[in-house]
Write a protein that holds these residues in place. Structure first.
Motif, PDB file in Angstrom:
ATOM      1  N   LYS A  97     -10.065  -4.456  -0.046  1.00 32.64           N
ATOM      2  CA  LYS A  97      -9.601  -5.741  -0.577  1.00 32.64           C
ATOM      3  C   LYS A  97      -9.348  -5.670  -2.079  1.00 32.64           C
ATOM      4  O   LYS A  97      -8.691  -6.542  -2.633  1.00 32.64           O
ATOM      5  N   LEU A  98      -9.891  -4.638  -2.716  1.00 29.04           N
ATOM      6  CA  LEU A  98      -9.759  -4.499  -4.167  1.00 29.04           C
ATOM      7  C   LEU A  98      -8.671  -3.528  -4.585  1.00 29.04           C
ATOM      8  O   LEU A  98      -8.118  -3.644  -5.672  1.00 29.04           O
ATOM      9  N   LYS A  99      -8.405  -2.548  -3.730  1.00 27.34           N
ATOM     10  CA  LYS A  99      -7.495  -1.466  -4.114  1.00 27.34           C
ATOM     11  C   LYS A  99      -6.240  -1.445  -3.253  1.00 27.34           C
ATOM     12  O   LYS A  99      -6.281  -1.763  -2.070  1.00 27.34           O
ATOM     13  N   ARG A 100      -5.152  -1.025  -3.885  1.00 27.27           N
ATOM     14  CA  ARG A 100      -3.938  -0.703  -3.134  1.00 27.27           C
ATOM     15  C   ARG A 100      -4.150   0.667  -2.513  1.00 27.27           C
ATOM     16  O   ARG A 100      -5.007   1.444  -2.943  1.00 27.27           O
ATOM     17  N   VAL A 156     -11.624   9.941   0.297  1.00 29.90           N
ATOM     18  CA  VAL A 156     -12.665   9.467   1.220  1.00 29.90           C
ATOM     19  C   VAL A 156     -12.356   8.041   1.684  1.00 29.90           C
ATOM     20  O   VAL A 156     -12.444   7.724   2.876  1.00 29.90           O
ATOM     21  N   GLU A 157     -11.961   7.174   0.759  1.00 34.71           N
ATOM     22  CA  GLU A 157     -11.609   5.796   1.126  1.00 34.71           C
ATOM     23  C   GLU A 157     -10.399   5.788   2.056  1.00 34.71           C
ATOM     24  O   GLU A 157     -10.391   5.081   3.078  1.00 34.71           O
ATOM     25  N   TRP A 158      -9.384   6.577   1.711  1.00 26.43           N
ATOM     26  CA  TRP A 158      -8.168   6.658   2.525  1.00 26.43           C
ATOM     27  C   TRP A 158      -8.512   7.081   3.944  1.00 26.43           C
ATOM     28  O   TRP A 158      -8.122   6.435   4.916  1.00 26.43           O
ATOM     29  N   LEU A 164      -2.134  -2.882   7.690  1.00 22.02           N
ATOM     30  CA  LEU A 164      -2.741  -4.161   7.324  1.00 22.02           C
ATOM     31  C   LEU A 164      -3.036  -4.239   5.829  1.00 22.02           C
ATOM     32  O   LEU A 164      -2.700  -5.225   5.177  1.00 22.02           O
ATOM     33  N   VAL A 165      -3.677  -3.213   5.293  1.00 27.84           N
ATOM     34  CA  VAL A 165      -4.022  -3.208   3.866  1.00 27.84           C
ATOM     35  C   VAL A 165      -2.756  -3.227   3.020  1.00 27.84           C
ATOM     36  O   VAL A 165      -2.666  -3.968   2.037  1.00 27.84           O
ATOM     37  N   HIS A 179      -3.402  -7.799   4.283  1.00 29.41           N
ATOM     38  CA  HIS A 179      -4.284  -8.415   5.268  1.00 29.41           C
ATOM     39  C   HIS A 179      -5.651  -7.757   5.250  1.00 29.41           C
ATOM     40  O   HIS A 179      -5.814  -6.645   4.773  1.00 29.41           O
ATOM     41  N   ASP A 180      -6.605  -8.448   5.846  1.00 24.42           N
ATOM     42  CA  ASP A 180      -7.944  -7.888   6.008  1.00 24.42           C
ATOM     43  C   ASP A 180      -7.970  -7.046   7.282  1.00 24.42           C
ATOM     44  O   ASP A 180      -7.044  -7.095   8.100  1.00 24.42           O
TER      45      ASP A 180
END
Length: 158
Positions: A11-14, A21-23, A98-99, A103-104
């Motif tokens: 929700k914070l990052k594009r 790791v996040e990707w 979604l991101v 969207h969530d």
């Protein structure tokens, strides 16, 4: 003002701001990317089949050799930010899509639920719905066209 320490990274990052790791963690493990698709060259319409990549484990919906997949499947697509924007066959439930669209994530995504099984329990995944491409001649793929990958999920209200 919201305390951003409690706000999930998606929700914070594009997408282009995420760490590797996040990707990678955005992948919900549905296995839908690993289904073979057919594209109508005249209309550009894409149809999903239940014929899965030979490396897809049809129950876990995980690649059976992810680190070395290109040795067996050279045409395997490494999804990246550009691909999210350009690939027409990403399912409507895809977390990357979604991101990217602001969207969530759905309730069943393990980053929300805390459980990697909820994607399967919600019926979103390809679990036990596929046949390996090793068992189906390419000319027969049309016999395996399915609609369930694009009908998954519930309406978004965010």
């Amino acid at each position: 003002m919201t305390d951003q320490r409690n706000v999930p990274f998606w929700k914070l990052k594009r997408l282009d701001e995420m760490s590797t790791v996040e990707w990678e963690s955005l992948c919900d493990g549905c296995g839908l990317c690993c289904l073979n698709k057919l594209e109508d060259w005249e209309t550009g319409e894409v149809a999903f089949t239940s014929v899965a990549c030979q490396l897809l484990d049809g129950h876990s919906c995980q690649c059976s050799d992810y680190p070395n997949r290109w040795a067996t499947v050279p045409e395997c697509i490494q999804l990246d930010v550009a691909g999210v924007k350009e690939i027409p066959w990403l399912p409507p439930t895809c977390a990357y899509r979604l991101v990217d669209e602001g969207h969530d994530l759905y309730w069943w995504h393990y980053l929300v639920s805390g459980d990697r099984e909820t994607v399967h329990q919600a019926g979103i995944s390809a679990r036990d719905k596929t046949v390996s491409e090793l068992h189906v001649p390419v000319e027969d793929y049309e016999d395996y066209i399915v609609e369930w990958p694009v009908l998954t999920g519930e309406p978004r209200d965010d």
